[in-house]
Design an enzyme around this catalytic site. Structure first.
Site, mmCIF file in Angstrom:
data_model
loop_
_atom_site.group_PDB
_atom_site.id
_atom_site.type_symbol
_atom_site.label_atom_id
_atom_site.label_comp_id
_atom_site.label_asym_id
_atom_site.label_seq_id
_atom_site.Cartn_x
_atom_site.Cartn_y
_atom_site.Cartn_z
ATOM 1 N N LYS A 89 -2.721 -0.366 10.487
ATOM 2 C CA LYS A 89 -3.824 0.489 10.933
ATOM 3 C C LYS A 89 -4.193 1.567 9.937
ATOM 4 O O LYS A 89 -3.347 2.050 9.194
ATOM 5 C CB LYS A 89 -3.428 1.176 12.238
ATOM 6 C CG LYS A 89 -3.319 0.232 13.390
ATOM 7 C CD LYS A 89 -2.923 0.993 14.622
ATOM 8 C CE LYS A 89 -2.903 0.093 15.845
ATOM 9 N NZ LYS A 89 -2.365 0.812 16.993
ATOM 10 N N ARG A 134 20.473 0.470 1.903
ATOM 11 C CA ARG A 134 20.644 1.896 2.213
ATOM 12 C C ARG A 134 22.094 2.345 2.034
ATOM 13 O O ARG A 134 22.349 3.476 1.639
ATOM 14 C CB ARG A 134 20.164 2.193 3.633
ATOM 15 C CG ARG A 134 18.657 2.178 3.713
ATOM 16 C CD ARG A 134 18.164 2.517 5.076
ATOM 17 N NE ARG A 134 16.757 2.881 5.018
ATOM 18 C CZ ARG A 134 16.000 3.061 6.074
ATOM 19 N NH1 ARG A 134 16.505 2.925 7.280
ATOM 20 N NH2 ARG A 134 14.738 3.396 5.937
ATOM 21 N N GLY A 168 8.980 0.839 4.764
ATOM 22 C CA GLY A 168 9.989 -0.147 5.141
ATOM 23 C C GLY A 168 9.482 -1.576 5.038
ATOM 24 O O GLY A 168 10.167 -2.461 4.516
ATOM 25 N N GLY A 187 8.584 6.318 6.687
ATOM 26 C CA GLY A 187 7.886 7.494 7.223
ATOM 27 C C GLY A 187 8.010 8.690 6.291
ATOM 28 O O GLY A 187 7.044 9.433 6.073
#
Ligand code: AMP
Length: 402
Positions: free
Chosen positions: A201, A37, A354, A377
């Site tokens: 999930k 990053r 990620g 996200g």
């Protein structure tokens, strides 16, 4: 989506505030274990320095929850930045305290000032107007290069943009690349277009899956989320991860895929274990025969072969979510084999999320992917078709386009 372009700003000799995403992982000794990053932000920072700007950098790190927590100080980031930029980087004592504001006000051109962790300020995550105002007061220009946090309406990402008109703010190179890449993927991908979706999930990726279905040719499901689909198909899934409240939704997705002619692949075998641990007894079983009390923690070898066959002819692959519990070696093989296959393919390969980025790096194939998103996200929200709160204020207004 057209973004306000950094190169169009009249930056020469000015003071610029760059919101970066330096939220990097650290090991137990406080060393940065992956500086991707930080490296990703270098081109935007250097571009501004080459234009003789005074550069103020700001980022969050971890979740200090509005308090000063020593272990979340950006000091290690300042040191790494210094190595990468090959110049001095001054770490400010705070964020918007008097001393820091003075340092920012007096910052000479060619100098770099890094503010302390933005999340030491409780107002950051609350999109506090006063904090936004103080941050904005430091510079004449605002640049957002923090893709990983652009899905958050936070003071340094969202509120601050209100203090700059369209001639004084822009997307950094990294942010622009991320948004353009996902835009192309969702708008005009080279076909056949396959998406590999895994992770724990269904709920976390439900909206993205629903939004992707009409756009893709094939879907390959892995990870814990597969078991909700398998259960809905009437299979015995033992003690595998399942979301019973989403069984109907899983059926809808499978029906919709069928209606749209999208090939929907589910695991045909799994690595099952008795307990959720590295030293558990494990065995390969078909997806239809997972014993009671056993849980599927990785896709099996037949699934890997099947997925490779299915992926053979595709031109674009988007991958979000590991195929199994890749953090444990015993259940990492499925993910690792798929990672090698995707990396070796001649298609355009985009990795989002990620965990998946971490996975391809562990496997050592990160350099062979066409694009690895820096935001988990945020990339998911783009795939859901949302406009991100940090990106919207940086879009070229319609009136200016004409
Ligand atoms: P996500 O954040 O939803 O992308 O999920 C990533 C996590 O899913 C990783 O930490 C994996 O360990 C976990 N995961 C993948 N496959 C399984 C599985 N079969 N059962 C439980 N967890 C899984």
């Amino acid at each position: 989506m057209e973004l306000l372009h950094l190169k169009k700003l009249d930056l020469a000799n000015k003071k610029v505030f760059i919101r970066c995403d330096f939220n990097v992982p650290m090991d137990e000794f406080g060393n940065i274990s992956d500086d991707r990053r930080i490296r990703s932000a270098i081109s935007t920072i250097n571009y501004c320095l080459d234009l003789d700007c005074a550069v103020i950098l700001a980022s969050h790190l971890g979740r200090p929850k509005g308090e000063v927590v020593e272990k979340y100080s950006l000091a290690p980031v300042a040191r790494r930045l210094q190595q990468l930029l090959k110049r001095h980087v001054e770490l400010a004592p705070g964020i918007v305290d008097d001393a820091t504001l003075k340092l920012a006000a007096d910052l000479p051109r060619h100098e770099v000032l890094l503010l302390e962790n933005l999340r030491f300020e409780p107002g950051e995550t609350k999109d506090d107007a006063e904090l936004s105002r103080k941050l904005a007061s430091m510079a004449e220009f605002y640049v957002n290069d923090a893709f990983g946090v652009s899905h958050r309406a936070h003071a340094s990402v969202h509120g601050i943009t209100k203090f700059f008109d369209t001639k004084h703010k822009a997307a950094g190179f990294l942010l622009e690349r991320e948004v353009q890449y996902f835009g192309k993927l969702m708008g005009s991908p080279v076909r056949p277009f396959a998406v590999i979706v895994g992770g724990s999930k269904v709920s976390g990726k439900l909206e993205a899956l629903v939004n992707l279905l009409p756009k893709v040719d094939k879907v390959f499901i892995g990870g814990g989320m597969a078991f909700t689909f398998l259960k809905q198909m009437g299979y015995e899934i033992g003690a595998s991860l399942v979301e019973d409240e989403l069984l109907e939704e899983a059926q809808k997705i499978m029906d919709e895929a069928k209606k749209l002619g999208v090939k929907f692949y589910l695991p045909i075998d799994v690595v099952a274990a008795q307990t959720f641990s590295e030293d558990s007894v494990s065995k390969i079983v078909t997806a239809q025969e997972i014993p009671d009390e056993w849980m599927g923690l990785d896709i099996g070898p037949a699934t890997v072969r099947l997925y490779r066959e299915g992926l053979n002819d595709v031109q674009t692959i988007l991958w979000n979510g590991p195929m199994g519990v890749y953090e444990m070696d015993k259940f990492a093989r499925g993910s690792s084999k798929i990672a090698h296959f995707v990396a070796d393919s001649y298609s355009t390969t985009v990795v989002g999320g990620g965990d998946t980025a971490d996975l391809v790096q562990r496997v050592g194939v990160d350099d062979d992917m066409s694009f690895i998103s820096t935001g988990g996200g945020a990339s998911l929200e783009l795939l859901e078709g949302k406009v991100l709160p940090g990106v919207e204020p940086l879009m070229v207004p319609k009136t200016e386009k004409e």
